[in-house]
Design an enzyme around this catalytic site. Sequence first.
Site, PDB file in Angstrom:
ATOM      1  N   THR A 282      36.402  44.253  37.239  1.00 15.28           N
ATOM      2  CA  THR A 282      37.136  43.376  36.320  1.00 15.28           C
ATOM      3  C   THR A 282      36.894  43.819  34.877  1.00 15.28           C
ATOM      4  OG1 THR A 282      36.884  41.514  37.843  1.00 15.28           O
ATOM      5  CG2 THR A 282      37.434  40.983  35.571  1.00 15.28           C
ATOM      6  N   GLN A 312      41.866  40.676  40.345  1.00 17.45           N
ATOM      7  CA  GLN A 312      41.509  40.652  38.923  1.00 17.45           C
ATOM      8  C   GLN A 312      42.120  41.849  38.194  1.00 17.45           C
ATOM      9  OE1 GLN A 312      39.424  40.471  41.564  1.00 17.45           O
ATOM     10  NE2 GLN A 312      37.552  39.312  41.082  1.00 17.45           N
ATOM     11  N   GLN A 334      46.036  37.202  37.697  1.00 14.91           N
ATOM     12  CA  GLN A 334      44.641  36.766  37.828  1.00 14.91           C
ATOM     13  C   GLN A 334      43.788  37.422  36.739  1.00 14.91           C
ATOM     14  OE1 GLN A 334      42.970  37.143  41.763  1.00 14.91           O
ATOM     15  NE2 GLN A 334      40.906  36.679  41.082  1.00 14.91           N
ATOM     16  N   ASP A 335      42.986  36.589  36.033  1.00 15.03           N
ATOM     17  CA  ASP A 335      42.040  37.096  35.023  1.00 15.03           C
ATOM     18  C   ASP A 335      42.736  37.800  33.856  1.00 15.03           C
ATOM     19  OD1 ASP A 335      40.216  36.143  36.827  1.00 15.03           O
ATOM     20  OD2 ASP A 335      39.029  37.953  36.949  1.00 15.03           O
ATOM     21  N   ASP A 356      42.321  31.712  37.268  1.00 15.50           N
ATOM     22  CA  ASP A 356      41.226  31.942  36.309  1.00 15.50           C
ATOM     23  C   ASP A 356      41.683  32.786  35.127  1.00 15.50           C
ATOM     24  OD1 ASP A 356      39.812  30.762  38.398  1.00 15.50           O
ATOM     25  OD2 ASP A 356      38.988  32.640  39.128  1.00 15.50           O
ATOM     26  N   ARG A 423      37.990  25.739  36.984  1.00 15.92           N
ATOM     27  CA  ARG A 423      36.985  25.610  38.045  1.00 15.92           C
ATOM     28  C   ARG A 423      35.717  26.322  37.592  1.00 15.92           C
ATOM     29  NH1 ARG A 423      38.299  29.799  42.965  1.00 15.92           N
ATOM     30  NH2 ARG A 423      38.993  31.582  41.721  1.00 15.92           N
ATOM     31  N   TRP A 425      33.125  28.773  37.440  1.00 14.19           N
ATOM     32  CA  TRP A 425      32.759  30.123  37.868  1.00 14.19           C
ATOM     33  C   TRP A 425      31.243  30.269  37.953  1.00 14.19           C
ATOM     34  CZ3 TRP A 425      33.177  34.907  34.165  1.00 14.19           C
ATOM     35  CH2 TRP A 425      32.910  36.075  34.883  1.00 14.19           C
TER      36      TRP A 425
END
Length: 517
Positions: A282, A312, A334-335, A356, A423, A425
């Site tokens: 990531t 990610q 994502q990310d 996220d 949420r 992490w």
Amino acid sequence: MSPFHSLVIILIPFLLSSIVSSYSYNDLKLWCGQTPNPQPCEYLLSKNPNHLNKPINQKSDFLKLSLQLVQERALIGHENTLSLGSKCRNQLERVAWNDCVELYQQTIRKLNKTLDPNTKCSQVDAQTWLSTALTNLETCKAGFYELGVQDYLLPLMSNNVTKLLSNTLALNNNGESHQEPSYKDGFPTWVKPGDRKLLQASSLASRANVVVAKDRSGKFSTVSAAINAAPKNSNGRYVIYVKAGIYNEQVEIKAKNIMLVGDGIGKTIITGSKSVGGGTTTFRSATVAVVGDGFIAQDITFRNTAGANNHQAVALRSGSDLSVFYRCSFEGYQDTLYVHSQRQFYKNCNIYGTVDFIFGNAAVVFQNCNIFARNPPNKVNTITAQGRTDPNQNTGISIHNSRVTAASDLKPVQSSVRTYLGRPWKQYSRTVFMKSFLDSLIHPAGWMEWSGNFALNTLYYGEYMNTGPGSSTANRVKWRGYRVIKSASEASRFTVGNFIGGNSWLPATKVPFTSTL
């Protein structure tokens, strides 16, 4: 051998011989007993008998001693990590190992800066840099887990540095001190006057140090070439103007005080497609990654096109202290936006994603931003995933005066998708939404578990005076760490003035900001 490598070899024996003035073992037990991790503290400080003569007189003496100890251990950790390069068994291990080498170097730089008497760092500066040092080592570990190669090299890297960093964070934390808000022209005062002028200028093209243009009408045709040619440690602002166009490249910015300015969202676009699905971490997937302090970006789109199924895939990662993003767009799934570490400010920006998509462990404020949830493959969106791993880190995500709505691809199928504010992490995840518009896409529960009961008692999730059809707190989660913030004084802890000390550094950038609620 690199200059950094040579410096490490010179410094280690020096630090081992001169780490502190001496003290008695009883003093040592007493002081180490006040830290979260007394065992490595006692063991490592008592290893050298030359130090067991003189008492430690006050907490500041012990903090300095603890900082010197963690610096010594980080240097040894970096040496150990370097030596493991030849033991990598495959490309995935080499990718994760390479991140760790860089992240250890960044940790050592932060510790050096904290200990350097010429820096004159405040308690908040020190807490920020120590928080970053710890985040760097957590990121190193995460890369091995992401790529499924954690069983071999990772145990060989462990040498108590994270535990010792936790001790220094606890010792340096005087209760989160917040100065009174002070703003100028809508930006925190940490923005320097010259930067403020630049951010308020109607056109920066004529003031740029260099111009980047796809059609070769500028000095450079790629952003990376302009970055590589920039001075490495300029105390003045170095402005790179990037003309309209699509720049398909991966950019890493290590120099200080760089300003990247484009022709506007959707006009100047820097795009890439690295992802965890494609075999990178990531951390390393970012289209643009910034670690040089004092970075500013304005009127640019940062994009990652790896797509929703490649997991990610970061559009922008910032580990730049006192960094500002003004009128920028961050596009991914994502990310998307990795607010990795340090103090950051985002104003009038657009952020698009699915899972996220605002994540990391910076102390970051988003103000007057548009947050757009996209249509996710698995029918669940989570806007934030904040990564605080230690209760004394001064980090968190604060979203203020912003709008959370569905992107055009989500709108037609919104009723079949569950979208949450965030949420947890990590164990001490901290996120607040204040005075923001939350549209009907937000699930009535508001927040989602990461895994069972993990972090539900230790997180801090707050909502304050939000509006819109998704803002009702009547059916929100009942976790111990969640709260509907009732008082302005509690909410004001997460404003630009207080949370990122914006009054001392933002005014110089000329980016408008609101210091208070």
